[in-house]
Structure formats: C-alpha cells, structure tokens
Motif scaffolding. Sequence first.
Motif, short mmCIF file in Angstrom:
data_model
loop_
_atom_site.label_atom_id
_atom_site.label_comp_id
_atom_site.label_asym_id
_atom_site.label_seq_id
_atom_site.Cartn_x
_atom_site.Cartn_y
_atom_site.Cartn_z
N ALA A 126 0.85 -1.19 0.00
CA ALA A 126 0.00 0.00 0.00
C ALA A 126 0.88 1.24 0.00
O ALA A 126 2.06 1.20 0.39
CB ALA A 126 -0.93 0.01 1.20
N VAL A 171 -4.07 5.96 3.94
CA VAL A 171 -3.93 4.94 2.89
C VAL A 171 -4.53 5.52 1.61
O VAL A 171 -5.74 5.70 1.49
CB VAL A 171 -4.65 3.63 3.27
CG1 VAL A 171 -4.48 2.61 2.14
CG2 VAL A 171 -4.11 3.07 4.58
N ASP A 174 -4.24 1.07 -2.30
CA ASP A 174 -4.23 -0.20 -1.59
C ASP A 174 -3.99 -1.37 -2.52
O ASP A 174 -3.75 -1.19 -3.73
CB ASP A 174 -5.51 -0.37 -0.75
CG ASP A 174 -6.78 -0.45 -1.60
OD1 ASP A 174 -6.71 -0.87 -2.78
OD2 ASP A 174 -7.86 -0.12 -1.07
N SER A 175 -4.03 -2.58 -1.99
CA SER A 175 -3.74 -3.78 -2.77
C SER A 175 -4.96 -4.30 -3.52
O SER A 175 -4.90 -5.35 -4.16
CB SER A 175 -3.20 -4.89 -1.86
OG SER A 175 -4.18 -5.25 -0.90
#
Length: 203
Positions: A126, A171, A174-175
Amino acid sequence: MTHHDLTMPITQAQARALRVGDTVTLQRTLFGIRDASYIALFDQGRATRLDMNGHAVIHTAPNVRKVTPSAANPAGYEPVCIGTTTSSRMERFTAQLMRQCGVRLIVGKGGMHEGSSRAFAELGGAYLAIVGGTAALETTWIECIEDVDLDDLNPESLWKFRIRDFGPLLVAMDSHGASLYEQVAHDVADRRQAVLASLGVTR
C-alpha cells in the motif's frame, strides 16, 4: 474507515487489510530511500546489508548532522529535519523494491501510478500519503537513526530510522486496486465536463 497501528515488520495479510481511506500509524522501524539509492540497488546491482523485508520505506533525503556514535545516535548521525519528497519520479522501482527487498508499504507525497498499483495488488502492499510541508512534525516522530548503508550517496543513502507513533498517515493506494489519486482525477474530469456544459461549451 479504520485506523491501524502497525509495528514493523508486517505480514502480507496485514498489508492487504489496509483500504483506501484508512489511516495508519507506524511503530519501531522505517527506512529512508530516494532516487540515488534506488538507482544504486536496482540499476547498478549494489547490495545492502539492511533487511527491509516486511517493512515500510519513506521517500526522503534527510537533513542530518554527523556526530560521535552513541546510544542516542548509534549510526553516528543525528536527525535534523526529515521530510518527504514527491514519489512519482520513483514509480519504476516499486515492483523491484517489493519483490527483491520484501517492502510492504511506501510513505510519500503526491501519489504513484498504475505500475505501483499493479505491484501492490500482486505482491500485497500500500501507499501511505503524508501531507507536504510537514517535515518539522515528521522529525518529531523519529527517535534516532539506527543505521545507514550506501552512505557514499549521502544524503540519498539508505537510512534506518527508529520511529514512534509515525502518523497518522492516509492509505491513498491499496492492494485492491483503489487509488485516491484516480478517484480525484475522475471527479475533476466529471466536474470539468459539467462546468463546460453549463457554459454551453461542447467538445
């Protein structure tokens, strides 16, 4: 939205639990890296003795002071001002950084692009955004410089910082393929079209 307090190193599962819009505070260890150290590692094939597996890096070339090594300054450097630089120009190194060094999180400003998004999705990582211009605050989150490698590149050495309550950070990528930067770009494009339409401009 969830807040995560993460003590380094972390697992892939912990990285994949992060979602765009969450906040993160980092504990224990953070590595500083920048253009010259990236180039040395991945273009020139230099090795590092520092273990970054499961860790976070921050895009920085810190302002430090050379001092006599001590318990307070084990690497012989005292942090003076440690701020964050723009990440986008280091885009091409994200996948290698994650594959070869095991890095999970990148801290920076300004965001990254599609290549990094693919690397986060494939490898579990991330991007954590920090507000620009907050170097003085960031420096208070760093307890000391524990170690340094590739120091012929100073200040773009590879730095190992001991940190406490580093954050909160946002964040921003992200993934799971989500990116605040893409969302903003789409929103701006939509609003631009609406404004043009309201003015009677057609394209």
